[in-house]
Scaffold this motif. Structure first.
Motif, PDB file in Angstrom:
ATOM      1  N   LEU A  63       0.829  -1.209   0.000  1.00  6.83           N
ATOM      2  CA  LEU A  63       0.000   0.000   0.000  1.00  6.83           C
ATOM      3  C   LEU A  63       0.859   1.253   0.000  1.00  6.83           C
ATOM      4  O   LEU A  63       0.569   2.227  -0.693  1.00  6.83           O
ATOM      5  N   GLN A  64       1.927   1.233   0.790  1.00  9.41           N
ATOM      6  CA  GLN A  64       2.802   2.402   0.837  1.00  9.41           C
ATOM      7  C   GLN A  64       3.482   2.638  -0.500  1.00  9.41           C
ATOM      8  O   GLN A  64       3.633   3.782  -0.932  1.00  9.41           O
ATOM      9  N   ALA A  65       3.865   1.556  -1.178  1.00  7.73           N
ATOM     10  CA  ALA A  65       4.458   1.701  -2.513  1.00  7.73           C
ATOM     11  C   ALA A  65       3.446   2.297  -3.481  1.00  7.73           C
ATOM     12  O   ALA A  65       3.776   3.192  -4.268  1.00  7.73           O
ATOM     13  N   MET A  66       2.205   1.826  -3.421  1.00  6.93           N
ATOM     14  CA  MET A  66       1.159   2.337  -4.309  1.00  6.93           C
ATOM     15  C   MET A  66       0.866   3.813  -4.025  1.00  6.93           C
ATOM     16  O   MET A  66       0.438   4.539  -4.920  1.00  6.93           O
ATOM     17  N   ASN A  67       1.080   4.236  -2.790  1.00  2.00           N
ATOM     18  CA  ASN A  67       0.800   5.620  -2.399  1.00  2.00           C
ATOM     19  C   ASN A  67       2.000   6.544  -2.580  1.00  2.00           C
ATOM     20  O   ASN A  67       1.917   7.713  -2.233  1.00  2.00           O
ATOM     21  N   THR A  68       3.104   6.022  -3.098  1.00  2.00           N
ATOM     22  CA  THR A  68       4.304   6.863  -3.249  1.00  2.00           C
ATOM     23  C   THR A  68       4.808   6.849  -4.685  1.00  2.00           C
ATOM     24  O   THR A  68       5.998   6.695  -4.931  1.00  2.00           O
ATOM     25  N   GLN A 108      -5.262   4.720   3.888  1.00  2.00           N
ATOM     26  CA  GLN A 108      -4.189   4.203   3.036  1.00  2.00           C
ATOM     27  C   GLN A 108      -4.757   3.335   1.923  1.00  2.00           C
ATOM     28  O   GLN A 108      -4.368   3.466   0.766  1.00  2.00           O
ATOM     29  N   ILE A 109      -5.679   2.444   2.271  1.00  2.00           N
ATOM     30  CA  ILE A 109      -6.287   1.554   1.281  1.00  2.00           C
ATOM     31  C   ILE A 109      -7.066   2.358   0.253  1.00  2.00           C
ATOM     32  O   ILE A 109      -6.937   2.149  -0.954  1.00  2.00           O
ATOM     33  N   ALA A 110      -7.891   3.300   0.720  1.00  2.00           N
ATOM     34  CA  ALA A 110      -8.719   4.096  -0.192  1.00  2.00           C
ATOM     35  C   ALA A 110      -7.871   4.930  -1.141  1.00  2.00           C
ATOM     36  O   ALA A 110      -8.251   5.142  -2.303  1.00  2.00           O
ATOM     37  N   ALA A 111      -6.712   5.396  -0.680  1.00  2.00           N
ATOM     38  CA  ALA A 111      -5.831   6.194  -1.533  1.00  2.00           C
ATOM     39  C   ALA A 111      -5.041   5.327  -2.514  1.00  2.00           C
ATOM     40  O   ALA A 111      -4.732   5.764  -3.623  1.00  2.00           O
ATOM     41  N   ALA A 112      -4.716   4.096  -2.129  1.00  2.00           N
ATOM     42  CA  ALA A 112      -3.847   3.244  -2.950  1.00  2.00           C
ATOM     43  C   ALA A 112      -4.600   2.386  -3.946  1.00  2.00           C
ATOM     44  O   ALA A 112      -4.153   2.189  -5.068  1.00  2.00           O
ATOM     45  N   VAL A 113      -5.738   1.853  -3.542  1.00  2.00           N
ATOM     46  CA  VAL A 113      -6.464   0.893  -4.381  1.00  2.00           C
ATOM     47  C   VAL A 113      -7.544   1.633  -5.162  1.00  2.00           C
ATOM     48  O   VAL A 113      -8.396   2.289  -4.580  1.00  2.00           O
ATOM     49  N   HIS A 114      -7.496   1.509  -6.481  1.00  2.00           N
ATOM     50  CA  HIS A 114      -8.487   2.163  -7.335  1.00  2.00           C
ATOM     51  C   HIS A 114      -9.523   1.178  -7.862  1.00  2.00           C
ATOM     52  O   HIS A 114     -10.670   1.547  -8.097  1.00  2.00           O
ATOM     53  N   VAL A 142     -15.699   4.641   6.544  1.00  2.00           N
ATOM     54  CA  VAL A 142     -15.981   3.472   5.711  1.00  2.00           C
ATOM     55  C   VAL A 142     -15.435   3.707   4.302  1.00  2.00           C
ATOM     56  O   VAL A 142     -15.637   4.770   3.720  1.00  2.00           O
ATOM     57  N   ILE A 143     -14.753   2.699   3.762  1.00  2.00           N
ATOM     58  CA  ILE A 143     -14.285   2.750   2.379  1.00  2.00           C
ATOM     59  C   ILE A 143     -15.481   2.490   1.473  1.00  2.00           C
ATOM     60  O   ILE A 143     -16.222   1.530   1.667  1.00  2.00           O
ATOM     61  N   THR A 144     -15.684   3.365   0.490  1.00  2.00           N
ATOM     62  CA  THR A 144     -16.837   3.231  -0.397  1.00  2.00           C
ATOM     63  C   THR A 144     -16.437   2.551  -1.706  1.00  2.00           C
ATOM     64  O   THR A 144     -15.356   2.788  -2.243  1.00  2.00           O
ATOM     65  N   LEU A 145     -17.326   1.699  -2.190  1.00  2.00           N
ATOM     66  CA  LEU A 145     -17.114   0.937  -3.415  1.00  2.00           C
ATOM     67  C   LEU A 145     -18.301   1.115  -4.339  1.00  2.00           C
ATOM     68  O   LEU A 145     -19.419   1.355  -3.876  1.00  2.00           O
ATOM     69  N   GLN A 146     -18.051   0.984  -5.650  1.00  2.00           N
ATOM     70  CA  GLN A 146     -19.158   0.942  -6.599  1.00  2.00           C
ATOM     71  C   GLN A 146     -18.800  -0.037  -7.715  1.00  2.00           C
ATOM     72  O   GLN A 146     -17.697  -0.033  -8.238  1.00  2.00           O
ATOM     73  N   ASP A 147     -19.749  -0.916  -8.030  1.00  2.00           N
ATOM     74  CA  ASP A 147     -19.544  -1.878  -9.112  1.00  2.00           C
ATOM     75  C   ASP A 147     -19.625  -1.155 -10.445  1.00  2.00           C
ATOM     76  O   ASP A 147     -20.552  -0.377 -10.690  1.00  2.00           O
ATOM     77  N   ILE A 148     -18.673  -1.452 -11.330  1.00  2.00           N
ATOM     78  CA  ILE A 148     -18.668  -0.888 -12.686  1.00  2.00           C
ATOM     79  C   ILE A 148     -19.198  -1.927 -13.676  1.00  2.00           C
ATOM     80  O   ILE A 148     -19.998  -1.618 -14.549  1.00  2.00           O
ATOM     81  N   PHE A 149     -18.738  -3.178 -13.522  1.00  2.00           N
ATOM     82  CA  PHE A 149     -19.215  -4.296 -14.334  1.00  2.00           C
ATOM     83  C   PHE A 149     -19.471  -5.480 -13.417  1.00  2.00           C
ATOM     84  O   PHE A 149     -18.739  -5.681 -12.439  1.00  2.00           O
ATOM     85  N   VAL A 150     -20.493  -6.259 -13.717  1.00  2.00           N
ATOM     86  CA  VAL A 150     -20.805  -7.461 -12.929  1.00  2.00           C
ATOM     87  C   VAL A 150     -21.193  -8.596 -13.872  1.00  2.00           C
ATOM     88  O   VAL A 150     -21.723  -8.363 -14.969  1.00  2.00           O
ATOM     89  N   PHE A 151     -20.922  -9.814 -13.436  1.00  2.00           N
ATOM     90  CA  PHE A 151     -21.365 -10.989 -14.184  1.00  2.00           C
ATOM     91  C   PHE A 151     -22.754 -11.351 -13.697  1.00  2.00           C
ATOM     92  O   PHE A 151     -22.971 -11.524 -12.501  1.00  2.00           O
ATOM     93  N   GLU A 152     -23.691 -11.436 -14.628  1.00  2.00           N
ATOM     94  CA  GLU A 152     -25.069 -11.797 -14.299  1.00  2.00           C
ATOM     95  C   GLU A 152     -25.311 -13.232 -14.740  1.00  2.00           C
ATOM     96  O   GLU A 152     -25.344 -13.521 -15.937  1.00  2.00           O
ATOM     97  N   LYS A 153     -25.471 -14.129 -13.780  1.00  2.00           N
ATOM     98  CA  LYS A 153     -25.744 -15.534 -14.085  1.00  2.00           C
ATOM     99  C   LYS A 153     -27.190 -15.654 -14.539  1.00  2.00           C
ATOM    100  O   LYS A 153     -28.099 -15.131 -13.905  1.00  2.00           O
TER     101      LYS A 153
END
Length: 197
Positions: A63-68, A108-114, A142-153
């Motif tokens: 995470l620190q590497a991703m943030n630097t 840290q997670i919210a800043a590093a992971v897109h 709370v870290i917020t998420l949003q689905d962009i694509f999903v598999f629909e069975k």
């Protein structure tokens, strides 16, 4: 730069450095862990770091590497859902920094992971990408998420193969502007909810 327990990635491009962990010898000496490789890789000034799988305290260093300044880096985490992947990251970071407040870990997670790309094994034994989920930031603690694509069975074929489609949710990701700034042009229709991928 790739960091793996067993070198499996076969990247066919120039300027790739491959680092591999090493187990201890019979006397229990000489082990080289993923965390050590991650820390030392930063001295080599890589553009991107690909870490095979994080399972412990090395998650903090990743995470620190991703943030630097190492945007575009990636790793894998085993989890059932994108939300569970975030929770697992939180737990793994505490292995490396037990005194770090949970709010700081989440920031840290919210800043590093897109982006979280989730693959799953379906009932017919095939593996498919089932979610592409964007990490959009923080709301309170709370870290917020949003689905962009999903598999629909949609059912099973007569041969018991899973039938379905990978579809857009209709949400344009926040990172779309970063793509444009990097010269990557994607059709806005790609994110249309009627679009079938």
């Amino acid at each position: 730069m790739t960091i793996e327990d067993a070198a499996e990635l076969q990247l066919k491009q120039p300027h790739v450095v491959r680092l591999e962990t090493r187990p201890a010898n019979l006397e229990g000496q000489g082990a080289v862990k993923q965390r050590e490789l991650l820390i030392n890789s930063l001295r080599m000034r890589p553009d991107r770091i690909i870490c095979g799988e994080v399972r412990g305290e090395e998650a903090l260093d990743m995470l620190q590497a991703m943030n630097t300044g190492h945007e575009g880096s990636l790793t894998t985490v085993h989890a059932n859902t994108p939300r569970d992947a975030i929770s697992r990251l939180e737990v793994m970071v505490t292995f490396g920094a037990a005194n770090m407040p949970m709010l700081s870990i989440r920031q840290q997670i919210a800043a590093a992971v897109h982006l979280i790309v989730q693959a799953a094994r379906l009932s017919d034994g095939t593996r498919r990408v089932v979610n592409i989920t964007e990490v959009t930031g923080m709301e309170g603690d709370v870290i917020t998420l949003q689905d962009i694509f999903v598999f629909e069975k949609r059912g099973l074929s007569p041969e018991n193969r899973v039938l379905g489609r990978f579809a857009a949710t209709g949400i344009r990701p926040k990172f779309y502007e970063k793509f444009l700034a990097a010269g990557i042009r994607l059709s806005p229709a790609l994110f249309d909810d009627a679009m079938e991928i």
